[in-house]
Scaffold this motif. Structure first.
Motif, short mmCIF file in Angstrom:
data_model
loop_
_atom_site.label_atom_id
_atom_site.label_comp_id
_atom_site.label_asym_id
_atom_site.label_seq_id
_atom_site.Cartn_x
_atom_site.Cartn_y
_atom_site.Cartn_z
N VAL A 112 20.38 -27.75 48.96
CA VAL A 112 19.10 -27.70 49.67
C VAL A 112 19.01 -28.87 50.65
O VAL A 112 18.65 -28.70 51.81
N ALA A 113 19.35 -30.06 50.19
CA ALA A 113 19.27 -31.25 51.04
C ALA A 113 20.23 -31.16 52.22
O ALA A 113 19.87 -31.53 53.35
N VAL A 114 21.44 -30.65 52.00
CA VAL A 114 22.42 -30.52 53.09
C VAL A 114 21.93 -29.51 54.12
O VAL A 114 22.01 -29.74 55.33
N ARG A 115 21.41 -28.39 53.66
CA ARG A 115 20.90 -27.37 54.59
C ARG A 115 19.73 -27.92 55.41
O ARG A 115 19.62 -27.65 56.60
N MET A 116 18.85 -28.67 54.76
CA MET A 116 17.72 -29.27 55.48
C MET A 116 18.22 -30.27 56.52
O MET A 116 17.73 -30.31 57.65
N ALA A 117 19.17 -31.08 56.14
CA ALA A 117 19.72 -32.08 57.06
C ALA A 117 20.42 -31.42 58.25
O ALA A 117 20.24 -31.83 59.40
N ALA A 118 21.20 -30.38 57.97
CA ALA A 118 21.91 -29.69 59.05
C ALA A 118 20.93 -29.02 60.01
O ALA A 118 21.11 -29.09 61.24
N ALA A 119 19.90 -28.39 59.47
CA ALA A 119 18.91 -27.72 60.33
C ALA A 119 18.16 -28.74 61.19
O ALA A 119 18.03 -28.55 62.41
N GLN A 120 17.70 -29.81 60.59
CA GLN A 120 16.92 -30.80 61.33
C GLN A 120 17.78 -31.53 62.35
O GLN A 120 17.35 -31.78 63.47
N ALA A 164 20.30 -24.33 63.67
CA ALA A 164 19.13 -24.63 62.84
C ALA A 164 18.55 -23.36 62.22
O ALA A 164 18.17 -23.36 61.05
N ALA A 165 18.49 -22.27 62.99
CA ALA A 165 17.93 -21.02 62.45
C ALA A 165 18.78 -20.49 61.30
O ALA A 165 18.25 -20.03 60.28
N TYR A 166 20.10 -20.55 61.44
CA TYR A 166 20.99 -20.10 60.37
C TYR A 166 20.80 -20.95 59.11
O TYR A 166 20.70 -20.43 58.00
N GLN A 167 20.76 -22.27 59.30
CA GLN A 167 20.61 -23.17 58.15
C GLN A 167 19.27 -22.94 57.45
O GLN A 167 19.18 -22.96 56.22
N ARG A 168 18.22 -22.68 58.23
CA ARG A 168 16.91 -22.42 57.63
C ARG A 168 16.88 -21.09 56.89
O ARG A 168 16.21 -20.97 55.86
N SER A 169 17.63 -20.10 57.37
CA SER A 169 17.68 -18.82 56.65
C SER A 169 18.42 -18.99 55.32
O SER A 169 18.02 -18.42 54.30
N LEU A 171 18.53 -21.76 53.69
CA LEU A 171 17.60 -22.56 52.90
C LEU A 171 16.50 -21.68 52.30
O LEU A 171 16.15 -21.85 51.13
N ALA A 172 16.02 -20.74 53.06
CA ALA A 172 14.98 -19.82 52.53
C ALA A 172 15.53 -19.02 51.36
O ALA A 172 14.83 -18.81 50.37
N ASN A 173 16.78 -18.58 51.47
CA ASN A 173 17.39 -17.83 50.35
C ASN A 173 17.50 -18.69 49.11
O ASN A 173 17.33 -18.20 47.99
N LEU A 174 17.79 -19.97 49.29
CA LEU A 174 17.91 -20.87 48.15
C LEU A 174 16.55 -21.14 47.50
O LEU A 174 16.45 -21.24 46.28
N LEU A 175 15.53 -21.29 48.31
CA LEU A 175 14.22 -21.69 47.79
C LEU A 175 13.36 -20.54 47.31
O LEU A 175 12.55 -20.71 46.41
N PHE A 176 13.53 -19.36 47.90
CA PHE A 176 12.61 -18.27 47.61
C PHE A 176 13.21 -17.10 46.87
O PHE A 176 12.58 -16.09 46.69
N ASP A 177 14.44 -17.20 46.43
CA ASP A 177 15.05 -16.11 45.64
C ASP A 177 14.89 -16.36 44.17
O ASP A 177 14.72 -17.39 43.65
#
Length: 177
Positions: A112-120, A164-169, A171-177
């Motif tokens: 989660v942290a890596v995906r957030m960092a990559a997106a930002q 960023a859009a790919y990383q956020r998608s 991230l959404a799968n990780l957080l909301f599944d």
């Protein structure tokens, strides 16, 4: 090549043979590739965060020295506010990067942290590079200005690890599944 700041290589594996015991365990291939993907994400996030800082510094130096209508162009609010916004976005990317590096080995939280960092970091770098090109005017698009190198670097990094859009998608799968 789109990125003139990085070297590229070609690896030829023709004629290379491996014994059966030198191959990956097929049952761990997916896990290994996912770790490689996360490592690449963390490395590119670090590179893009540093790139964002570099392009902001480059742009600030230009804004402090370029004159238009007898005034330093950095004194205009139309240039000050976006520059501050770029710096705030850079600081967010830097904070996410430190968090990702700190929690790298933790299952779940590390990804989660890596995906957030990559997106930002991708978002921050892309925006800062775009603004640098705009602030440099017609000169910003030329090969004599480093702003265009930063923009191409941001595009390439997004293509390599996902923008960023790919990383956020992901991230959404990780957080909301």
């Amino acid at each position: 090549m789109i990125d003139e700041t990085a070297r590229s290589y070609e690896v030829n594996l023709d004629g290379v043979t491996l014994s059966a015991n030198a191959l990956f365990d097929a049952s761990r291939t997916r896990e290994t590739l996912e770790k490689i993907d996360l490592a690449a994400g963390l490395i590119h996030a670090a590179e893009m965060t540093g790139g964002a800082q570099s392009v902001i510094d480059y742009t600030l130096e230009y804004l402090k020295t370029r004159k238009q209508f007898g005034k330093i162009i950095g004194s205009y609010q139309a240039l000050k506010h976006p520059t501050v916004n770029n710096y705030v976005e850079y600081e967010k990317a830097r904070t996410h990067l430190y968090s990702a590096a700190h929690s790298w080995g933790e299952q779940g939280r590390g990804e989660v942290a890596v995906r957030m960092a990559a997106a930002q970091s991708h978002s921050s770098y892309s925006t800062a590079a775009d603004r640098a090109i705009q602030f440099h005017g017609g000169f910003g698009f030329t090969h004599d200005c480093d702003a265009q190198l930063h923009r191409r670097k941001a595009i390439l990094s997004g293509a390599l690890i996902g923008d960023a859009a790919y990383q956020r998608s992901k991230l959404a799968n990780l957080l909301f599944d």
